[in-house]
Design a protein around this motif. Structure first.
Motif, short mmCIF file in Angstrom:
data_model
loop_
_atom_site.label_atom_id
_atom_site.label_comp_id
_atom_site.label_asym_id
_atom_site.label_seq_id
_atom_site.Cartn_x
_atom_site.Cartn_y
_atom_site.Cartn_z
N LEU A 14 -3.83 8.81 -10.18
CA LEU A 14 -4.54 9.94 -9.57
C LEU A 14 -4.94 9.68 -8.13
CD1 LEU A 14 -6.95 11.06 -12.43
CD2 LEU A 14 -4.71 11.99 -11.84
N ASP A 15 -5.28 8.41 -7.84
CA ASP A 15 -5.80 8.10 -6.51
C ASP A 15 -5.53 6.65 -6.18
OD1 ASP A 15 -7.09 8.47 -4.07
OD2 ASP A 15 -9.11 8.33 -4.90
N PRO A 68 0.81 -1.23 0.00
CA PRO A 68 0.00 0.00 0.00
C PRO A 68 0.84 1.28 0.00
CG PRO A 68 -0.97 -1.60 1.47
CD PRO A 68 0.34 -2.19 1.02
N GLN A 69 1.94 1.30 0.78
CA GLN A 69 2.76 2.51 0.83
C GLN A 69 3.44 2.80 -0.51
OE1 GLN A 69 3.22 -0.17 2.88
NE2 GLN A 69 5.38 -0.53 3.28
N ASP A 70 3.68 1.75 -1.33
CA ASP A 70 4.24 1.96 -2.67
C ASP A 70 3.26 2.77 -3.52
OD1 ASP A 70 6.41 0.36 -1.93
OD2 ASP A 70 5.58 -1.43 -2.91
N TYR A 71 1.98 2.40 -3.44
CA TYR A 71 0.96 3.10 -4.21
C TYR A 71 0.79 4.53 -3.70
CZ TYR A 71 -0.56 -1.20 -6.51
OH TYR A 71 -0.63 -2.34 -7.28
N VAL A 72 0.79 4.70 -2.38
CA VAL A 72 0.63 6.04 -1.81
C VAL A 72 1.74 6.96 -2.30
CG1 VAL A 72 0.71 7.36 0.36
CG2 VAL A 72 -0.63 5.25 0.23
N LYS A 73 3.00 6.47 -2.30
CA LYS A 73 4.13 7.27 -2.77
C LYS A 73 4.06 7.54 -4.27
CE LYS A 73 7.52 4.93 -0.32
NZ LYS A 73 8.92 4.57 -0.07
N ALA A 74 3.35 6.68 -5.02
CA ALA A 74 3.28 6.81 -6.47
C ALA A 74 2.16 7.72 -6.96
CB ALA A 74 3.13 5.43 -7.11
N VAL A 75 1.27 8.15 -6.07
CA VAL A 75 0.19 9.04 -6.50
C VAL A 75 0.81 10.29 -7.12
CG1 VAL A 75 -1.72 10.52 -5.72
CG2 VAL A 75 -1.52 8.16 -4.87
N GLY A 76 0.33 10.63 -8.32
CA GLY A 76 0.85 11.77 -9.07
C GLY A 76 1.95 11.40 -10.06
N LYS A 77 2.39 10.13 -10.03
CA LYS A 77 3.45 9.68 -10.93
C LYS A 77 2.88 8.80 -12.03
CE LYS A 77 6.93 9.85 -7.31
NZ LYS A 77 7.81 9.09 -6.45
N GLN A 78 3.69 8.59 -13.06
CA GLN A 78 3.32 7.70 -14.16
C GLN A 78 3.43 6.25 -13.71
OE1 GLN A 78 1.85 10.14 -16.45
NE2 GLN A 78 2.35 8.37 -17.66
N VAL A 79 2.41 5.45 -14.05
CA VAL A 79 2.39 4.03 -13.69
C VAL A 79 1.95 3.19 -14.89
CG1 VAL A 79 1.94 4.45 -11.23
CG2 VAL A 79 0.01 4.14 -12.80
N PHE A 80 2.25 1.90 -14.79
CA PHE A 80 1.79 0.91 -15.76
C PHE A 80 1.14 -0.20 -14.96
CE2 PHE A 80 2.39 -2.93 -18.34
CZ PHE A 80 1.77 -2.53 -19.52
N VAL A 81 -0.14 -0.45 -15.22
CA VAL A 81 -0.92 -1.43 -14.46
C VAL A 81 -1.50 -2.46 -15.42
CG1 VAL A 81 -2.91 -1.76 -12.91
CG2 VAL A 81 -1.53 0.33 -12.74
N THR A 82 -1.37 -3.74 -15.05
CA THR A 82 -2.03 -4.81 -15.81
C THR A 82 -3.07 -5.45 -14.89
OG1 THR A 82 -0.42 -6.51 -15.18
CG2 THR A 82 0.01 -5.27 -17.21
N THR A 83 -4.12 -5.96 -15.52
CA THR A 83 -5.20 -6.58 -14.75
C THR A 83 -5.38 -8.04 -15.14
OG1 THR A 83 -6.84 -5.82 -16.36
CG2 THR A 83 -6.44 -4.40 -14.43
N TYR A 84 -5.98 -8.80 -14.23
CA TYR A 84 -6.25 -10.21 -14.47
C TYR A 84 -7.31 -10.41 -15.54
CZ TYR A 84 -3.67 -11.26 -10.20
OH TYR A 84 -2.69 -11.39 -9.24
N GLU A 85 -8.22 -9.46 -15.60
CA GLU A 85 -9.30 -9.53 -16.59
C GLU A 85 -9.56 -8.13 -17.13
OE1 GLU A 85 -13.28 -9.53 -13.96
OE2 GLU A 85 -11.96 -11.22 -13.57
#
Length: 153
Positions: free
Chosen positions: A121-122, A91-108
């Motif tokens: 953004l959030d 969770p703290q990784d995501y909190v620190k990443a708010v406002g930064k560029q990310v790449f997310v993949t989903t299971y579906e």
């Protein structure tokens, strides 16, 4: 010993040392590649880590692993930085990443899409919101397969 148990044992061995020295444990991998096993430990600290930091951590961990011997097979130990595109696991990784560029993949797929790149953004425990060039997507946390920081070129 199963892979998860090995990772937990290594994390336990490192916890107080890393905290005392001001390091953050980012991830541990215990994987087989070809005929070889690799124990990879990814660490970071404010301002980034250098080769000397990795060497100190590796030396400390090597001694602990020799002492407790939790891994029954031969393996290679690697200690390194998670890199510029570090994974988002806790969770703290995501909190620190708010406002930064990310790449997310989903299971579906979500609206027919399984890969999302844009600004985080959030974040909360239920979902993340990623703003790409043409859309804003709320991604349920339970559907996230992987997430990492992304570098824009």
């Amino acid at each position: 010993m199963a892979q998860q148990q090995i990772k937990a044992a290594v994390e336990e061995m490192l916890a107080s040392f890393l905290e005392r020295e001001g390091f953050e444990l980012v991830d541990i991998e215990y994987v087989k590649e070809g005929s070889n096993w690799f124990l990879r430990v990814f660490v970071d600290k404010e301002g980034g880590i250098d080769i000397e930091d990795c060497g100190r951590i590796s030396e400390f961990l090597s001694e602990k692993l020799d002492e407790k011997d939790p891994i029954p097979t031969a393996y290679f130990l690697e200690v390194s930085s998670p890199g510029a595109e570090r994974p988002l696991k806790k969770p703290q990784d995501y909190v620190k990443a708010v406002g930064k560029q990310v790449f997310v993949t989903t299971y579906e797929p979500i609206d027919g899409v399984k890969e999302f790149e844009g600004k985080l953004l959030d974040y909360n425990e239920a979902f993340v919101v990623v703003q790409s060039a043409n859309r804003k997507t709320e991604i349920p946390a339970s559907k996230i397969a992987s997430a990492r920081l992304a570098i824009l070129f």
